[in-house]
Design a protein around this motif. Structure first.
Motif, mmCIF file in Angstrom:
data_model
loop_
_atom_site.group_PDB
_atom_site.id
_atom_site.type_symbol
_atom_site.label_atom_id
_atom_site.label_comp_id
_atom_site.label_asym_id
_atom_site.label_seq_id
_atom_site.Cartn_x
_atom_site.Cartn_y
_atom_site.Cartn_z
ATOM 1 N N UNK A 72 13.854 4.682 3.601
ATOM 2 C CA UNK A 72 13.559 5.627 4.678
ATOM 3 C C UNK A 72 12.151 5.393 5.232
ATOM 4 N N UNK A 73 11.154 5.285 4.333
ATOM 5 C CA UNK A 73 9.810 5.031 4.850
ATOM 6 C C UNK A 73 9.659 3.586 5.303
ATOM 7 N N UNK A 74 10.463 2.678 4.765
ATOM 8 C CA UNK A 74 10.417 1.294 5.219
ATOM 9 C C UNK A 74 10.928 1.165 6.656
ATOM 10 N N UNK A 75 11.930 1.968 7.023
ATOM 11 C CA UNK A 75 12.403 2.003 8.412
ATOM 12 C C UNK A 75 11.286 2.483 9.333
ATOM 13 N N UNK A 76 10.605 3.543 8.914
ATOM 14 C CA UNK A 76 9.523 4.087 9.729
ATOM 15 C C UNK A 76 8.371 3.088 9.842
ATOM 16 N N UNK A 77 8.097 2.364 8.783
ATOM 17 C CA UNK A 77 7.072 1.325 8.834
ATOM 18 C C UNK A 77 7.444 0.251 9.850
ATOM 19 N N UNK A 78 8.699 -0.172 9.864
ATOM 20 C CA UNK A 78 9.139 -1.185 10.825
ATOM 21 C C UNK A 78 8.938 -0.696 12.263
ATOM 22 N N UNK A 79 9.321 0.559 12.523
ATOM 23 C CA UNK A 79 9.147 1.122 13.865
ATOM 24 C C UNK A 79 7.661 1.138 14.235
ATOM 25 N N UNK A 80 6.823 1.554 13.303
ATOM 26 C CA UNK A 80 5.388 1.657 13.575
ATOM 27 C C UNK A 80 4.762 0.291 13.818
ATOM 28 N N UNK A 81 5.113 -0.685 13.000
ATOM 29 C CA UNK A 81 4.543 -2.015 13.162
ATOM 30 C C UNK A 81 5.003 -2.655 14.468
ATOM 31 N N UNK A 82 6.243 -2.398 14.852
ATOM 32 C CA UNK A 82 6.711 -2.927 16.136
ATOM 33 C C UNK A 82 5.870 -2.384 17.285
ATOM 34 N N UNK A 83 5.396 -1.145 17.159
ATOM 35 C CA UNK A 83 4.559 -0.555 18.188
ATOM 36 C C UNK A 83 3.176 -1.183 18.280
ATOM 37 N N UNK A 127 -2.434 6.327 6.417
ATOM 38 C CA UNK A 127 -2.445 7.678 5.858
ATOM 39 C C UNK A 127 -1.207 8.460 6.288
ATOM 40 N N UNK A 128 -0.867 8.390 7.575
ATOM 41 C CA UNK A 128 0.298 9.145 8.053
ATOM 42 C C UNK A 128 1.587 8.602 7.448
ATOM 43 N N UNK A 129 1.718 7.294 7.372
ATOM 44 C CA UNK A 129 2.907 6.712 6.748
ATOM 45 C C UNK A 129 2.921 6.985 5.239
ATOM 46 N N UNK A 130 1.731 7.112 4.653
ATOM 47 C CA UNK A 130 1.669 7.437 3.229
ATOM 48 C C UNK A 130 2.287 8.785 2.927
ATOM 49 N N UNK A 131 2.038 9.765 3.796
ATOM 50 C CA UNK A 131 2.675 11.066 3.615
ATOM 51 C C UNK A 131 4.192 10.957 3.796
ATOM 52 N N UNK A 132 4.607 10.167 4.767
ATOM 53 C CA UNK A 132 6.048 9.972 4.957
ATOM 54 C C UNK A 132 6.664 9.324 3.724
ATOM 55 N N UNK A 174 0.825 -1.209 0.000
ATOM 56 C CA UNK A 174 0.000 0.000 0.000
ATOM 57 C C UNK A 174 0.859 1.260 0.000
ATOM 58 N N UNK A 175 1.906 1.269 0.815
ATOM 59 C CA UNK A 175 2.746 2.461 0.897
ATOM 60 C C UNK A 175 3.555 2.682 -0.373
ATOM 61 N N UNK A 176 3.884 1.617 -1.065
ATOM 62 C CA UNK A 176 4.534 1.780 -2.368
ATOM 63 C C UNK A 176 3.617 2.535 -3.314
ATOM 64 N N UNK A 177 2.310 2.240 -3.250
ATOM 65 C CA UNK A 177 1.344 2.975 -4.051
ATOM 66 C C UNK A 177 1.180 4.410 -3.585
ATOM 67 N N UNK A 178 1.123 4.605 -2.278
ATOM 68 C CA UNK A 178 0.997 5.960 -1.725
ATOM 69 C C UNK A 178 2.147 6.853 -2.161
ATOM 70 N N UNK A 179 3.326 6.293 -2.174
ATOM 71 C CA UNK A 179 4.506 7.083 -2.512
ATOM 72 C C UNK A 179 4.429 7.645 -3.922
ATOM 73 N N UNK A 180 3.687 6.965 -4.794
ATOM 74 C CA UNK A 180 3.631 7.375 -6.199
ATOM 75 C C UNK A 180 2.340 8.093 -6.570
#
Length: 201
Positions: free
Chosen positions: A178-189, A162-167, A104-110
């Motif tokens: 860069x956004x994949x790192x943030x995704x990992x942090x978020x999913x760990x939470x 949505x928030x990660x999509x903006x990132x 999904x985030x790959x799509x958001x990025x584009x």
């Protein structure tokens, strides 16, 4: 002797075929421009890229909003189905959730306009995309319920996307890691080992 009828049908069919081609060209060009520039794009740029005149564009889409909605509905359906399929292909519930977010985030990025639409309509029950997105995320949430921290809702997962999509949009040009790192942090939470209560929504 019977008089042959004028051969008018082929002409009508040719006009219809041209109209179909024009409409497809407009929608294809609009998809490109909306992804690049967002919904504030000038429709003259869409007409230029599609190779049709403004009159032709307005015959198919009298209002810019009609064109934007057509493109977003089409692009969202393709995007959501691709992300959902990636999740289905993963047998492990946590991998399914993770794969959904990655796809999904790959799509958001584009797609700038798609993210704008999400941000504006996520609380609108009549918006075309958000209920479908929420349904997919609810399915994934239920599937991974034992692995998620208590209290996680489908709305939490929608807002996280949505928030990660903006990132992803902000950082993808510099490298998707860069956004994949943030995704990992978020999913760990989201993991179940975090037991502290979440704030009331």
């Amino acid at each position: 002797m019977a008089v042959a009828e004028p051969h008018t049908t082929p002409r009508r069919r040719a006009v219809r075929a041209d109209a179909i081609r024009n409409r497809e060209a407009i929608v294809e060009a609009a998809a490109e421009v909306l992804a690049e520039q967002g919904a504030a794009v000038d429709v003259r740029e869409i007409a230029r890229r599609s190779g049709v005149g403004m009159g032709t564009l307005y015959r198919h889409f009298p209002k810019k909003e009609d064109l934007v909605r057509t493109v977003l509905d089409q692009d969202f359906s393709r995007w959501a189905e691709a992300a959902r399929q990636a999740a289905i292909d993963a047998e492990d519930p946590w991998a399914a959730l993770t794969d959904f977010y990655r796809q999904a985030l790959s799509g958001c990025a584009r797609h700038r306009a798609l993210m704008e639409s999400f941000a504006l309509t996520w609380t609108d029950p009549d918006a075309a995309g958000i209920p479908r997105l929420r349904a997919v995320l609810e399915e994934l949430r239920v599937r991974a319920a034992e692995l998620l921290r208590p209290g996680i809702t489908a709305d939490d997962l929608v807002l996280l996307l949505i928030s990660l999509g903006y990132a992803a949009q902000c950082t993808d040009a510099g490298g998707p890691q860069m956004w994949q790192r943030l995704l990992r942090v978020s999913l760990d939470g989201l993991r179940a080992e975090h037991r502290e209560p979440l704030p009331e929504g």
